[in-house]
Structure formats: structure tokens, C-alpha cells
Design a protein around this motif. Sequence first.
Motif, PDB file in Angstrom:
ATOM      1  N   PRO A  16    -157.019  68.850 -67.202  1.00 24.14           N
ATOM      2  CA  PRO A  16    -156.103  68.043 -68.016  1.00 24.14           C
ATOM      3  C   PRO A  16    -154.644  68.218 -67.599  1.00 24.14           C
ATOM      4  O   PRO A  16    -153.820  68.723 -68.349  1.00 24.14           O
ATOM      5  CB  PRO A  16    -156.347  68.566 -69.437  1.00 24.14           C
ATOM      6  CG  PRO A  16    -156.764  69.977 -69.239  1.00 24.14           C
ATOM      7  CD  PRO A  16    -157.521  70.024 -67.959  1.00 24.14           C
ATOM      8  N   ASP A  67    -156.403  73.807 -69.179  1.00 24.90           N
ATOM      9  CA  ASP A  67    -157.120  73.385 -70.392  1.00 24.90           C
ATOM     10  C   ASP A  67    -156.684  74.196 -71.614  1.00 24.90           C
ATOM     11  O   ASP A  67    -156.651  73.691 -72.735  1.00 24.90           O
ATOM     12  CB  ASP A  67    -158.647  73.418 -70.205  1.00 24.90           C
ATOM     13  CG  ASP A  67    -159.139  74.688 -69.530  1.00 24.90           C
ATOM     14  OD1 ASP A  67    -158.317  75.392 -68.913  1.00 24.90           O
ATOM     15  OD2 ASP A  67    -160.337  74.987 -69.619  1.00 24.90           O
ATOM     16  N   ASP A  97    -151.099  66.412 -65.774  1.00 26.01           N
ATOM     17  CA  ASP A  97    -150.478  65.086 -65.699  1.00 26.01           C
ATOM     18  C   ASP A  97    -149.809  64.803 -64.357  1.00 26.01           C
ATOM     19  O   ASP A  97    -149.608  63.660 -63.996  1.00 26.01           O
ATOM     20  CB  ASP A  97    -149.468  64.935 -66.829  1.00 26.01           C
ATOM     21  CG  ASP A  97    -150.159  65.083 -68.177  1.00 26.01           C
ATOM     22  OD1 ASP A  97    -150.942  64.191 -68.524  1.00 26.01           O
ATOM     23  OD2 ASP A  97    -149.957  66.111 -68.857  1.00 26.01           O
ATOM     24  N   TYR A 102    -146.158  67.054 -71.220  1.00 28.84           N
ATOM     25  CA  TYR A 102    -147.026  66.903 -70.051  1.00 28.84           C
ATOM     26  C   TYR A 102    -147.161  68.222 -69.307  1.00 28.84           C
ATOM     27  O   TYR A 102    -146.335  69.132 -69.463  1.00 28.84           O
ATOM     28  CB  TYR A 102    -146.564  65.761 -69.147  1.00 28.84           C
ATOM     29  CG  TYR A 102    -145.144  65.816 -68.640  1.00 28.84           C
ATOM     30  CD1 TYR A 102    -144.773  66.664 -67.601  1.00 28.84           C
ATOM     31  CD2 TYR A 102    -144.173  64.961 -69.157  1.00 28.84           C
ATOM     32  CE1 TYR A 102    -143.480  66.677 -67.112  1.00 28.84           C
ATOM     33  CE2 TYR A 102    -142.870  64.960 -68.660  1.00 28.84           C
ATOM     34  CZ  TYR A 102    -142.530  65.827 -67.641  1.00 28.84           C
ATOM     35  OH  TYR A 102    -141.252  65.840 -67.157  1.00 28.84           O
ATOM     36  N   ILE A 103    -148.233  68.320 -68.531  1.00 35.62           N
ATOM     37  CA  ILE A 103    -148.542  69.563 -67.816  1.00 35.62           C
ATOM     38  C   ILE A 103    -148.553  69.299 -66.323  1.00 35.62           C
ATOM     39  O   ILE A 103    -149.221  68.386 -65.837  1.00 35.62           O
ATOM     40  CB  ILE A 103    -149.931  70.118 -68.244  1.00 35.62           C
ATOM     41  CG1 ILE A 103    -149.952  70.395 -69.754  1.00 35.62           C
ATOM     42  CG2 ILE A 103    -150.272  71.382 -67.458  1.00 35.62           C
ATOM     43  CD1 ILE A 103    -151.344  70.732 -70.300  1.00 35.62           C
ATOM     44  N   GLU A 152    -150.670  66.846 -77.281  1.00 34.58           N
ATOM     45  CA  GLU A 152    -150.109  65.741 -76.501  1.00 34.58           C
ATOM     46  C   GLU A 152    -148.579  65.748 -76.537  1.00 34.58           C
ATOM     47  O   GLU A 152    -147.942  64.778 -76.163  1.00 34.58           O
ATOM     48  CB  GLU A 152    -150.643  64.392 -77.042  1.00 34.58           C
ATOM     49  CG  GLU A 152    -152.131  64.194 -76.814  1.00 34.58           C
ATOM     50  CD  GLU A 152    -152.540  64.292 -75.338  1.00 34.58           C
ATOM     51  OE1 GLU A 152    -151.844  63.690 -74.493  1.00 34.58           O
ATOM     52  OE2 GLU A 152    -153.531  64.969 -75.036  1.00 34.58           O
ATOM     53  N   ARG A 190    -153.290  72.843 -72.585  1.00 35.86           N
ATOM     54  CA  ARG A 190    -153.462  71.581 -73.319  1.00 35.86           C
ATOM     55  C   ARG A 190    -153.814  71.844 -74.779  1.00 35.86           C
ATOM     56  O   ARG A 190    -153.320  71.164 -75.682  1.00 35.86           O
ATOM     57  CB  ARG A 190    -154.541  70.718 -72.644  1.00 35.86           C
ATOM     58  CG  ARG A 190    -154.812  69.396 -73.297  1.00 35.86           C
ATOM     59  CD  ARG A 190    -153.593  68.486 -73.410  1.00 35.86           C
ATOM     60  NE  ARG A 190    -153.225  67.880 -72.149  1.00 35.86           N
ATOM     61  CZ  ARG A 190    -151.976  67.517 -71.822  1.00 35.86           C
ATOM     62  NH1 ARG A 190    -150.977  67.722 -72.671  1.00 35.86           N
ATOM     63  NH2 ARG A 190    -151.705  66.972 -70.662  1.00 35.86           N
TER      64      ARG A 190
END
Length: 216
Positions: A123, A94, A125, A105-106, A102, A97
Amino acid sequence: MGRMNLSLYLVTDDKYFVGRDLVDTIEKALQGGVTALQYRFKNKSTRQMYEELLVLRELTRRYGADLVVNDRVDLAMAVGADGVHVGKEDLPPDVVRKIVGESMYIGYSVNSVEDLREVNHLPIDYIGFGSVYETTTKENYKLVGIEGLRQAVKLTSKPVVAIGGITSYRMKEVLQTGVKGVAVVSAILGFEDVEKAARTLAQIYKSTVKEKFLMP
């Protein structure tokens, strides 16, 4: 954030680059069909990593492959990587993020089905799940086995990337669990001819996935 391209995912490791040119080796792997590269080194200075990543950013773009940076969110941001990969010891997803927004990607490493349940809401991906088999790349790892992998895929709607001891002859078994991608280290870097090793894996991937969609 672009589409993730994780089907054949190469993770770097210090010990496979002793006396071997980094950029040349990675380029050959990309020529062989690697779709994503995770830059993961433990024994380099930040400056050296930054300079290598700048070159690899250009290279992965040229081959239409993703560049993912392990652990170092600052370096990922600095070179405009596609993704950043973290685990339990790193910055929490988090927080990552908040930093990257955006823009990338994680990915997150998980070593058990129990852990997967706990992180599913984060959060992230995609999930790196393993070790599927015995591996020589990491010293202290947890074995989840092929059954654990199968459960993991069922438990989450997030794409799962299998990692740990995956070789060309195990690739089909791994893909049949429904994973979105296969992450390898020694299955490519352990060979002198990395392009050929990558091509072999890419071909198995294509034929297995095709077979799966053709099945009644």
C-alpha cells in the motif's frame, strides 16, 4: 489524502545544515520552486525535530508545497504532514497504512528492479528509486543507473521519483525516462544560493515536461 506534488522534491541531510539556518534555507528553496520537502535528519532529538517540523509545516503550506517526513510516522502524524517516507529498515508500509489511514501518502525507497517487483503490491503511493548516478550523500548505496530507472518506470503503475546524484545537467535525461518527480539533495543544498539552484532545476523540469507533451 491530497494530490502528490513531487516534481521537484528536496530531501534534507544533516551535513548541509552545518552553520546554516534550516528554515531560512528551506524557504529560499521553496521560493526557487521546490514542490515537496522531505524532512530527513539522523542526529536530532525527537523534540527538536517536532519543533522544526511545526515551523516547516506552516512554511510548506504557505508555498503550496508538500511536507513529507522520513521514517518517523509519529512525527508525520503529530504535525499533519502530507506524506511519510519509509524504506527497508523502517516500519513496513502496510503497518504505516494502518497508522495513518488515508490521511497521508506513503513513499517507499527501492534500490533495484527486483525489489520493485516485490513491493509493487504494497500500500504505497509512490516509489523513490535510485541511486541513478554516483552520489556523495549516502555511503552505502546501490547504483541502478538510468537504464534501471527506465525499467522501473515501465514495471509499475505507481509514480516513480528518481534519486541519487541528479544534477541540473542530468535532469533532462532523468525526466525522459517518464518519472513523475526528481528528488535531490546536493543539487540544491550543495550551493550557497539555494534559491537560484532550485529555480534552475524547476525551469529544466518545466521545459522538459512541456517538450515531452509537444512531441508527435
